[in-house]
Design an enzyme around this catalytic site. Structure first.
Site, PDB file in Angstrom:
ATOM      1  NE  ARG A  41      -0.221   0.339   4.917  1.00 37.39           N
ATOM      2  CZ  ARG A  41       0.512   1.500   5.346  1.00 37.39           C
ATOM      3  NH1 ARG A  41       1.053   2.162   4.681  1.00 37.39           N
ATOM      4  NH2 ARG A  41       1.321   0.740   6.443  1.00 37.39           N
TER       5      ARG A  41
ATOM      6  N   GLY B  45       2.040   5.011   1.627  1.00 43.46           N
ATOM      7  CA  GLY B  45       2.224   5.619   2.736  1.00 43.46           C
ATOM      8  C   GLY B  45       3.395   4.726   3.545  1.00 43.46           C
TER       9      GLY B  45
ATOM     10  CB  THR C  34      -0.093   3.036   9.915  1.00 41.41           C
ATOM     11  OG1 THR C  34      -0.973   3.756  10.830  1.00 41.41           O
ATOM     12  CG2 THR C  34      -0.565   2.009   9.028  1.00 41.41           C
TER      13      THR C  34
ATOM     14  CG  HIS D 141      -3.919  -1.569  10.684  1.00 41.87           C
ATOM     15  ND1 HIS D 141      -4.369  -0.336  10.672  1.00 41.87           N
ATOM     16  CD2 HIS D 141      -3.223  -2.012   9.632  1.00 41.87           C
ATOM     17  CE1 HIS D 141      -4.308   0.336   9.294  1.00 41.87           C
ATOM     18  NE2 HIS D 141      -3.494  -0.765   8.699  1.00 41.87           N
TER      19      HIS D 141
ATOM     20  CB  ILE E  82      -6.921   7.017   3.244  1.00 36.95           C
ATOM     21  CG1 ILE E  82      -8.292   7.430   3.994  1.00 36.95           C
ATOM     22  CG2 ILE E  82      -6.920   6.305   2.097  1.00 36.95           C
ATOM     23  CD1 ILE E  82      -8.894   8.497   3.405  1.00 36.95           C
ATOM     24  N   GLY E  83      -4.846   4.309   3.070  1.00 35.87           N
ATOM     25  CA  GLY E  83      -3.379   3.996   2.356  1.00 35.87           C
ATOM     26  C   GLY E  83      -3.970   2.635   1.357  1.00 35.87           C
TER      27      GLY E  83
ATOM     28  CB  ALA F 193      -7.176   2.170  10.018  1.00 33.71           C
TER      29      ALA F 193
ATOM     30  CB  CYS G 177       1.618   8.485   8.405  1.00 34.28           C
ATOM     31  SG  CYS G 177       0.228   6.921   8.634  1.00 34.28           S
TER      32      CYS G 177
END
Length: 266
Positions: free
Chosen positions: A85, A87, A90, A92, A156-157, A170, A187
Site C-alpha cells: 500500500r 504510505g 502505521t 492497526h 488511508i492507504g 482505518a 505515517c
C-alpha cells in the site's frame, strides 16, 4: 444501467493481518478472472486487526534501521508486516475500524481515478464523524482525517491494480489504539498523535464501540460511492464466502495476543 450492490461483511473477532492480506489478494484474483464475463462482485470488508504495525511501499524494508524497528515492535507484542500500500509505518489493532474496499473502479462512468476514489473514501469518514458524533475534521495537506494539526483520527492507504482496489482506511474508535500509536512515528508525521472517537465525540450518552459504528458507516460509504450496500450472505457457499469462513476460524483459534505496551493481555 444501475450498478450492482457492494457486498459488505463485518468480522466480529480481530483478525491476523497477514491472513487478511492473503484474503484480499484471493478476492482480487477472483475479481480479475471473472471481470471479462461481468460476473465479479465488489466487496467492503470491515474488521479489527490483532495488534500489527505495517510498513508501506515507500520504505526500504531490508535496511538495518527498519529491521531493528521491526524487532522492537514485535518485542512489545505486535506483528510487523511489509505491504504494497501507499504510505509509511502505521498501526492497526482492536478498537479501530479497518475497512478494505475491494472495488472495480471501472464500473463507474467515467471510471473512477485513484485521486477521486481516495477523496470519496475520505469524505465518507469525514461525513460519518460529523453526522454520527458531531466531530468536525480539520483541513490538512496530508491524506487522512485530522481533528487538528497535531491529531489524526483516520488513515488511508490504498493499492490499485488493473482498476481493482485493495487496502483502504482505518479509523480509531476507542482509546485502546493510542498507546500502540505512541510507540511509532505514524505515517512519518513526527508531530502528530492519534485521536479517537471516544475522546472527540460531542455525545457522551452511550459507550462508543466498533460494532456500533458499522451500520451507519456502511450506509455513508454507499451514499458517497452511489451504490446500494448488501450484507454478504454467509449461509451459502462460493469461493469468497469459503475464504472468509477460513479466516474467521483462524481468528477464533488464535486466542489472546501477547502483552502490549500497557503490559497486559488483551
Amino acid at each position: 444501467m444501475s450498478l450492482p450492490p457492494i457486498l459488505y461483511h463485518y468480522f466480529h473477532l480481530p483478525l491476523p493481518y497477514a491472513r487478511t492480506l492473503a484474503l484480499q489478494e484471493r478476492i482480487h484474483q477472483t475479481q480479475l478472472l471473472r471481470r471479462r464475463s461481468g460476473e465479479h462482485q465488489d466487496y467492503l470488508l470491515l474488521l479489527q486487526h490483532r495488534p500489527v504495525y505495517t510498513a508501506g511501499r515507500r520504505q526500504l524494508l531490508t535496511s538495518p534501521e527498519v529491521e531493528a524497528e521491526a524487532a522492537r515492535l514485535r518485542n512489545i507484542g505486535a506483528d510487523f508486516v511489509a505491504t504494497r500500500r501507499g504510505g509509511q509505518t502505521t498501526y492497526h489493532g482492536p478498537g479501530q475500524i479497518v475497512g478494505y474496499p475491494l472495488l472495480d473502479l471501472g464500473r463507474w462512468t467515467p471510471p473512477l481515478g485513484i485521486r477521486e476514489y481516495i477523496c470519496r473514501m475520505q469524505k465518507t469518514l469525514e461525513t460519518h464523524l460529523a453526522e454520527a458524533h458531531g466531530i468536525q475534521h480539520a483541513p490538512s495537506e496530508h491524506t487522512g482525517v485530522f481533528l487538528d494539526a497535531q491529531t489524526k483520527i483516520a488513515s488511508i492507504g490504498v493499492q490499485v491494480r488493473h482498476r481493482l482496489t485493495t487496502h483502504g482506511f482505518a479509523m480509531n474508535v476507542t482509546r485502546e489504539p493510542r498507546t500502540w500509536f505512541d510507540q511509532i512515528v505514524a505515517c512519518g508525521l513526527a508531530d502528530v498523535k492519534a485521536g479517537c472517537i471516544a475522546d472527540a465525540s460531542t455525545s457522551k450518552a452511550k459507550e462508543v464501540t466498533v460494532e456500533g459504528e458499522i451500520g451507519s458507516l456502511v450506509a455513508r460509504f454507499g451514499s458517497q460511492f452511489g451504490r446500494d450496500m448488501h450484507q454478504l450472505d454467509m449461509s451459502g457457499g462460493g469461493e469468497v464466502v469459503d475464504e472468509i469462513r477460513a479466516v474467521e476460524e483462524e481468528a477464533l483459534s488464535a486466542g489472546n495476543w501477547p502483552q502490549g505496551p500497557t503490559g497486559r493481555l488483551f
